[in-house]
Design a protein around this motif. Structure first.
Motif, short mmCIF file in Angstrom:
data_model
loop_
_atom_site.label_atom_id
_atom_site.label_comp_id
_atom_site.label_asym_id
_atom_site.label_seq_id
_atom_site.Cartn_x
_atom_site.Cartn_y
_atom_site.Cartn_z
N ASP A 9 6.47 7.93 0.66
CA ASP A 9 7.68 8.52 1.64
C ASP A 9 8.77 7.34 2.10
O ASP A 9 9.56 7.95 2.71
N GLU A 110 6.22 16.29 15.91
CA GLU A 110 7.61 16.34 15.70
C GLU A 110 8.34 15.60 16.95
O GLU A 110 7.87 15.57 18.17
N ALA A 126 9.66 8.04 10.94
CA ALA A 126 9.02 8.11 9.43
C ALA A 126 7.73 7.21 9.46
O ALA A 126 6.57 7.42 8.81
N THR A 131 7.60 14.06 12.32
CA THR A 131 8.75 14.88 11.69
C THR A 131 9.76 14.49 12.62
O THR A 131 9.69 14.77 13.75
N VAL A 133 13.32 15.95 13.83
CA VAL A 133 14.32 16.90 14.02
C VAL A 133 15.56 16.50 14.44
O VAL A 133 15.75 16.02 15.73
#
Length: 360
Positions: A9, A110, A126, A131, A133
């Motif tokens: 990722d 998040e 990351a 996550t 937002v």
């Protein structure tokens, strides 16, 4: 097929972009020197007493520094009128933001922040496995706090509010920030990133510690890299409730606030009057730059930091290249705008001349 050794990722993760080295650009262009207005540094050199403190500390670099950073934390606690147990230090404010995510989140959580804002936020999100937002800025280039509050879900653990905002220089006012914190609720950690606090002149822009420091879910993060002139050493601190600060101290890399940093930060704090004098010079030049640049770009927002924002959208990269071709390094954000650090009066004059040649 062999298994890869690093996280897949991370391939899509943008790298942090530092300001270009002016000496390299000067050699490339055949100039005596180039001007760097890309990294939000204060241009007036170290504060009095700082180089001497570094030299003295350097004689003991064969020893580990004080891991508890007690002298610096005690000095900050007295200066800020808070308990020492509420203070944690780290390698700049960005490292402390990273440590806060380590301390407050697990993979799958998040984190909410405005965008565009500090470019490190999505990177540290990351790397923490959470996550990101991103909530678009308003038309005035500032935080859309209503939209940010609406973006908070049961998975949200952290919200960043960069005030003043990097790179746009815009600020959140007292009443709207209070309403936002109330709306987010006590279950979400609200990190007030105040790296540029010393340059704020608008009375309606709150001191996060004074106004909201008593709230259990509010953390105020600040740095010595900007107004205090220690960008080359990296030192920052946060003020939070004791249990939050203690959790951060547990995840901080041991000894990351090194001996020279600790000595330099203490010396800088002793030179507060000179820091304020220099900050006033920056503020005065910020006003002049803003007024002059609005002749070319009328919607330059009001800045409360040590930089100004040119909302040039698709022209940003072209303008950045134009400036570099004439020996002035600025910081373009492709598709959004260009951030220009406030330099010395002479540096700012040169930049304004270069900007005028760009035909904005």
């Amino acid at each position: 097929m062999s298994r890869r050794l690093t996280r897949a990722d991370l391939d899509a993760l943008p790298s942090y972009v530092p300001g270009r080295n002016p000496a390299d650009l000067a050699r490339e262009l055949g100039l005596t020197e180039a001007i760097k207005l890309a990294s939000n540094e204060v241009p007036y050199g170290p504060l009095p007493g700082v180089p001497e403190a570094i030299l003295e500390a350097a004689t003991q670099v064969h020893r580990y520094p004080d891991m508890g950073v007690l002298a610096l934390r005690e000095t900050l606690a007295a200066r800020l009128d808070v308990g020492i147990e509420r203070i944690a230090t780290g390698c700049g404010s960005v490292a402390l933001c990273e440590h806060l995510l380590k301390a407050a989140t697990v993979p799958g959580d998040e984190v909410v922040f405005s965008w565009r804002s500090f470019e490190a936020y999505p990177i540290i999100a990351a790397t923490a496995g959470v996550t990101a937002v991103k909530v678009p800025n308003k038309a005035d280039h500032g935080h859309d706090l209503d939209a940010m509050a609406a973006a908070v879900t049961d998975k949200t653990r952290v919200v960043f509010v960069c005030n003043p905002n990097n790179p746009t220089g815009t600020s959140v006012r007292r009443d709207e920030l209070a309403a936002f914190i109330d709306r987010v609720g006590p279950e979400v950690l609200v990190i007030l990133d105040e790296a540029y606090r010393e340059f704020v002149t608008d009375d309606e822009v709150p001191d996060g510690l004074t106004e909201f420091g008593d709230r259990p879910n509010v953390v105020v993060v600040r740095t010595f890299s900007k107004a205090w002139g220690l960008a080359g050493l990296r030192a920052g601190y946060l003020v939070a409730q004791p249990e939050v600060a203690d959790a951060v101290r547990k995840v901080v890399t041991p000894f990351s606030t090194n001996a020279c940093v600790q000595a330099a930060a203490l010396a800088a704090l002793r030179a507060e009057d000179e820091m304020e004098r220099r900050a006033a010079l920056v503020i005065s030049e910020r006003t002049r730059l803003t007024e002059e640049l609005r002749k070319f770009v009328p919607d330059v927002p009001e800045s409360q930091a040590n930089f100004v924002w040119l909302p040039l959208a698709e022209r940003s990269v072209e303008f950045g290249k134009h400036c570099e071709s004439r020996g002035v390094i600025v910081r373009p954000f492709p598709g959004d705008g260009v951030r220009v650090t406030v330099g010395t009066p002479e540096e700012n004059d040169t930049f304004l001349k270069v900007a005028a040649e760009a035909g904005l």
